[in-house]
Design an enzyme around this catalytic site. Structure first.
Site, PDB file in Angstrom:
ATOM      1  N   GLU A  50       0.767  -1.100  -0.091  1.00  0.00           N
ATOM      2  CA  GLU A  50       0.042  -0.014  -0.051  1.00  0.00           C
ATOM      3  C   GLU A  50       0.728   1.184  -0.320  1.00  0.00           C
ATOM      4  OE1 GLU A  50      -1.544   0.851   3.979  1.00  0.00           O
ATOM      5  OE2 GLU A  50      -3.256   1.861   3.076  1.00  0.00           O
ATOM      6  N   ASN A 110      -6.993   5.892  -1.640  1.00  0.00           N
ATOM      7  CA  ASN A 110      -5.834   4.905  -1.415  1.00  0.00           C
ATOM      8  C   ASN A 110      -6.069   3.820  -2.337  1.00  0.00           C
ATOM      9  OD1 ASN A 110      -4.209   3.047  -0.412  1.00  0.00           O
ATOM     10  ND2 ASN A 110      -4.604   3.811   1.890  1.00  0.00           N
ATOM     11  N   LYS A 127      -9.210   1.579  -1.856  1.00  0.00           N
ATOM     12  CA  LYS A 127      -9.711   0.915  -0.518  1.00  0.00           C
ATOM     13  C   LYS A 127     -10.914   1.440  -0.009  1.00  0.00           C
ATOM     14  CE  LYS A 127      -7.119   1.175   4.160  1.00  0.00           C
ATOM     15  NZ  LYS A 127      -5.871   1.878   4.638  1.00  0.00           N
ATOM     16  N   GLU A 146      -5.891   8.860   7.849  1.00  0.00           N
ATOM     17  CA  GLU A 146      -6.327   8.265   6.575  1.00  0.00           C
ATOM     18  C   GLU A 146      -7.625   9.033   6.151  1.00  0.00           C
ATOM     19  OE1 GLU A 146      -4.811   3.894   6.877  1.00  0.00           O
ATOM     20  OE2 GLU A 146      -5.429   4.293   4.718  1.00  0.00           O
ATOM     21  N   CYS A 172      -4.672  -2.884   3.368  1.00  0.00           N
ATOM     22  CA  CYS A 172      -4.631  -2.723   4.502  1.00  0.00           C
ATOM     23  C   CYS A 172      -5.800  -3.036   5.535  1.00  0.00           C
ATOM     24  CB  CYS A 172      -3.997  -1.396   4.534  1.00  0.00           C
ATOM     25  SG  CYS A 172      -2.841  -1.311   6.420  1.00  0.00           S
ATOM     26  N   ASN A 197       0.464  -0.700   5.470  1.00  0.00           N
ATOM     27  CA  ASN A 197       1.277  -0.168   6.230  1.00  0.00           C
ATOM     28  C   ASN A 197       0.680  -0.293   7.624  1.00  0.00           C
ATOM     29  OD1 ASN A 197       3.250   2.162   4.622  1.00  0.00           O
ATOM     30  ND2 ASN A 197       1.438   1.246   3.387  1.00  0.00           N
TER      31      ASN A 197
END
Ligand code: ING
Length: 311
Positions: A50, A110, A127, A146, A172, A197
């Protein structure tokens, strides 16, 4: 009935830390090096983490989010990433690459791009489950913003016929939610690519810190087994800008077994031969959804009155 097994040699290209001011071109050189190494092993598909082109910038608060615009890509491939695409096409290797996407309309996702061995773009995944917070929380040793810097995708979890099978992507935090795997399992997915991450320290409940490695593999192994699919989990790990992040990238079989695992916290390629026909051992038996799964019951349970209400 095909007699030759559908073997796909897969590489998980784990990354160590990326410094906040590390030039994009320098990062791309690291990716190209891992891709070249994959080529020497006959790898056909390389999975990168990611946000593989930059440091994990959501750890820092900016009042004006355009202050982080330099971490986003406005086109893919871009001039800086084109050499990676060129190498991959020349080597006949497909890859999945996580990056921060800024669209012409100003939307921020993302994102992971999936490229086939002939260089064509198969799909872009965005994402779905966005963790952390969107406001400044200076009490934390580092932040997880995020929800400030990315929109949640409403495109769900599509699967794609590529690499000789049915493949899908997640990113993730998506890997922690059983629905992620089941949405793709119901579409017959045979291999799921997941970059991550993951800081070791989890500020809302530091008691989880010691369990980060356990939880990482737990959710991916369960997702693989319960849906009869391969799962390739790839970290950006090590101590990045002072934040210790989980590595432990892994390639997981439909049985739930880990068949390859990274041993370092840096740039490291792990390789496994993934027999896509192995998926049927689970999809056609224990987890034959058509025979054994009871969706009409599950929905009744969650929709009926009288279910115990939480306090
Ligand atoms: N990172 C983390 C993840 O879900 C997190 C967020 C960290 C959640 C630690 C729980 C514990 O792996 C991303 N990028 O989603």
């Amino acid at each position: 009935m095909s007699t030759t097994p559908r073997m796909l040699r897969v590489g998980a290209a784990q990354l160590g830390p990326i410094a906040k001011d590390e030039p994009r071109a320098d990062v791309v050189e690291r990716l190209r090096s891992l891709l070249a190494q994959a080529g020497t092993h006959g790898v056909e598909l390389v999975v990168f983490p990611e946000l593989a082109l930059s440091t994990f910038f959501p750890r820092w608060y900016t009042e004006d989010i355009s202050g982080h615009d330099h971490y986003y890509e406005t086109e893919m491939p871009s001039a800086e990433t084109q050499p990676l695409f060129d190498d991959a096409k020349r080597l006949g290797i497909g890859f999945a690459l996580g990056y921060a996407e800024l669209t012409p309309e100003g939307e921020r996702f993302n994102t992971t791009v999936l490229v086939e061995r002939d260089g064509t773009i198969v799909a872009n995944f965005r994402k779905v489950h966005m963790p952390g917070h969107d406001d400044d929380q200076p009490w934390r040793p580092f932040q997880h913003l995020e929800r400030r810097y990315f929109q949640e995708s409403d495109e769900g979890f599509p699967v794609h016929r590529a690499f000789g099978g049915i493949v899908g992507m997640a990113t993730c935090n998506d890997r922690r939610w059983p629905e992620t795997y089941r949405e793709m399992g119901l579409q017959g997915v045979e291999l799921i690519m997941i970059g991550y991450n993951t800081p070791i320290h989890y500020a809302p409940d530091p008691g989880q810190n010691a369990l980060q490695g356990f939880h990482n593999h737990l959710c991916m192994q369960a997702g693989a087994y319960q849906n009869g699919t391969w799962v390739v989990g790839v970290a950006k790990g090590g101590t990045e800008e002072g934040v210790e992040s989980l590595a432990q990238s892994a390639i997981i079989a439909p049985s739930g077994q880990i068949v390859a695992q990274a041993v370092s916290t840096g740039d490291e390629l792990i390789v496994a031969d993934c027999d896509l026909d192995w998926c049927a051992n689970y999809k056609d038996t224990l987890f034959n959804f058509a025979t054994y799964r009871r969706p009409e019951l599950y929905q009744r349970i969650t929709s009926q009155k009288g279910v115990i209400e939480p306090d």
